[in-house]
Design a protein around this motif. Sequence first.
Motif, PDB file in Angstrom:
ATOM      1  N   THR A 222     -76.558   6.262  54.504  1.00  0.00           N
ATOM      2  CA  THR A 222     -77.345   6.353  55.743  1.00  0.00           C
ATOM      3  C   THR A 222     -76.650   7.302  56.716  1.00  0.00           C
ATOM      4  O   THR A 222     -77.302   8.122  57.381  1.00  0.00           O
ATOM      5  CB  THR A 222     -77.537   4.963  56.384  1.00  0.00           C
ATOM      6  OG1 THR A 222     -78.111   4.076  55.414  1.00  0.00           O
ATOM      7  CG2 THR A 222     -78.458   5.031  57.587  1.00  0.00           C
ATOM      8  N   GLY A 243     -82.808   2.948  59.575  1.00  0.00           N
ATOM      9  CA  GLY A 243     -82.002   2.446  58.471  1.00  0.00           C
ATOM     10  C   GLY A 243     -82.587   1.146  57.955  1.00  0.00           C
ATOM     11  O   GLY A 243     -83.555   0.614  58.516  1.00  0.00           O
ATOM     12  N   TYR A 265     -71.333   2.137  59.285  1.00  0.00           N
ATOM     13  CA  TYR A 265     -72.172   3.329  59.479  1.00  0.00           C
ATOM     14  C   TYR A 265     -71.660   4.203  60.624  1.00  0.00           C
ATOM     15  O   TYR A 265     -71.498   5.422  60.482  1.00  0.00           O
ATOM     16  CB  TYR A 265     -73.614   2.868  59.741  1.00  0.00           C
ATOM     17  CG  TYR A 265     -74.533   3.923  60.318  1.00  0.00           C
ATOM     18  CD1 TYR A 265     -75.016   4.962  59.536  1.00  0.00           C
ATOM     19  CD2 TYR A 265     -74.930   3.866  61.667  1.00  0.00           C
ATOM     20  CE1 TYR A 265     -75.875   5.928  60.071  1.00  0.00           C
ATOM     21  CE2 TYR A 265     -75.783   4.815  62.203  1.00  0.00           C
ATOM     22  CZ  TYR A 265     -76.243   5.850  61.405  1.00  0.00           C
ATOM     23  OH  TYR A 265     -77.082   6.795  61.941  1.00  0.00           O
TER      24      TYR A 265
END
Length: 459
Positions: A222, A243, A265
């Motif tokens: 991501t 996401g 992330y």
Amino acid sequence: MEKFTCDELKEALKGIVEVGEDRVKVLDEKKVREELIDKLVYTAVFGDEEEKACTRWLIRAIALEMDIVPSSIHDLYVQGMAREEIDRWFTVPAMNIRGMTYDVMRQIFKIAVEKEMGAFILEIAKSEIGYTDQRPAEYTACALAAAIKEGYKGPVFIQGDHFQFNAKKYAEDPEKELENIKALTKEAIESDFYNIDIDPSTLVDYSKPTLSEQQYHNYLNTAKMTAFIREIEPEGITVSVGGEIGHIGGKNSTPEEFEAFMEGYLETLKQYGENIPHISKISVQTGTEHGGVPLPDGRIAEVKLDFSVLEKIGEVARKKYSMAGSVQHGASTLPDELFHKFPEVKTAEIHLATGFQNIIYDHLPEDFKQEIYNWLKTELKNEWKECWTEEQFIYKTRKKAFGPFKKKFWDLPQDVKDKIMAELEKKFRFLFEQLNVYGTKRYVDKYIKPVKVFRKRPY
């Protein structure tokens, strides 16, 4: 419906549209809507390659001239919704239109004009692009043409839904699978999809001992895709990126999983530069399944949907990470009495697809429907699981007929189309009212400043 040849097109434009190098001047809006646009979009879908290129460029240029602008919903999400500045909550419907695309989208834009509705998304998933035979440029042409036809003005949010990593292919060659998703994303952004939902949730590994390790390949990819999108997005546009932490059909998501995903992330995203705008929303699993679960007699099983998942994760998303909140997938076959609850728990966005497909099939002429079902039983028989009845097999596979039968769907008799569209309009009105999106044009106008991206004509 007949299509234009390029020579016919030049003649048809006289006195209606004046064509320049990278833009057009509309001389007669009424004639564009009444005489030109239907045939333009038909050619954009069914013409040869040259005809498609000409008409898709023209539709886009006419749309921009008429202040119909492909846009990102990012600023509404990270400002208005994340900060809870909006004075009433609404849940943005993101609608996957699989067939009869122009006609179906017209119903949405008609309601949007009448009800001053601005917060809605037209989307298509990676899998749907394949089986409905609609590449991004075609989907955009249909959306903009429908907006032109219905007199809509303002931002149009077009979204790539479930740009999903294939777990098996990723295990064999991670870099190659990443490149495949990048290539599709680039094609989509170049076709005015300024909203992209990245989905590596298929790579979550629940056998790992910690939440961070479980989400590792999800947050890693991501972050890589977010950085890639920021590199290629047009100047002045921050593409809205979504996401996903819970693969739809799997176990329900938790706030702890979400935080583990976000920490990994954000840390990974820093490697690509400081202050890169991050994802604006998160898709979660609440107990639903795409398309619903068909029972042996063809009815859809009742779903136990956990609204607290949406509420709790959404609150963390807004307060801790400045995001709009959580996103509900696989919702169009839910019971009608549930939809009003999504704005109540501050769901940011809801994805709707199969319910619209079901309405189309419910109102098809019997001979055409049987032609499709016979095709499914012949061409897709290898997808028929031993435990399925014929009703279950047809329900699960009939979405895959939209590509092979695309022209037949578009060319249905007008009286048949009218019945289908009347039912769809009724369904859209019900959903939009329940999701509280009537009157949202004022919020869109406040937070979204459309950026017109002009392109040189291809002929």
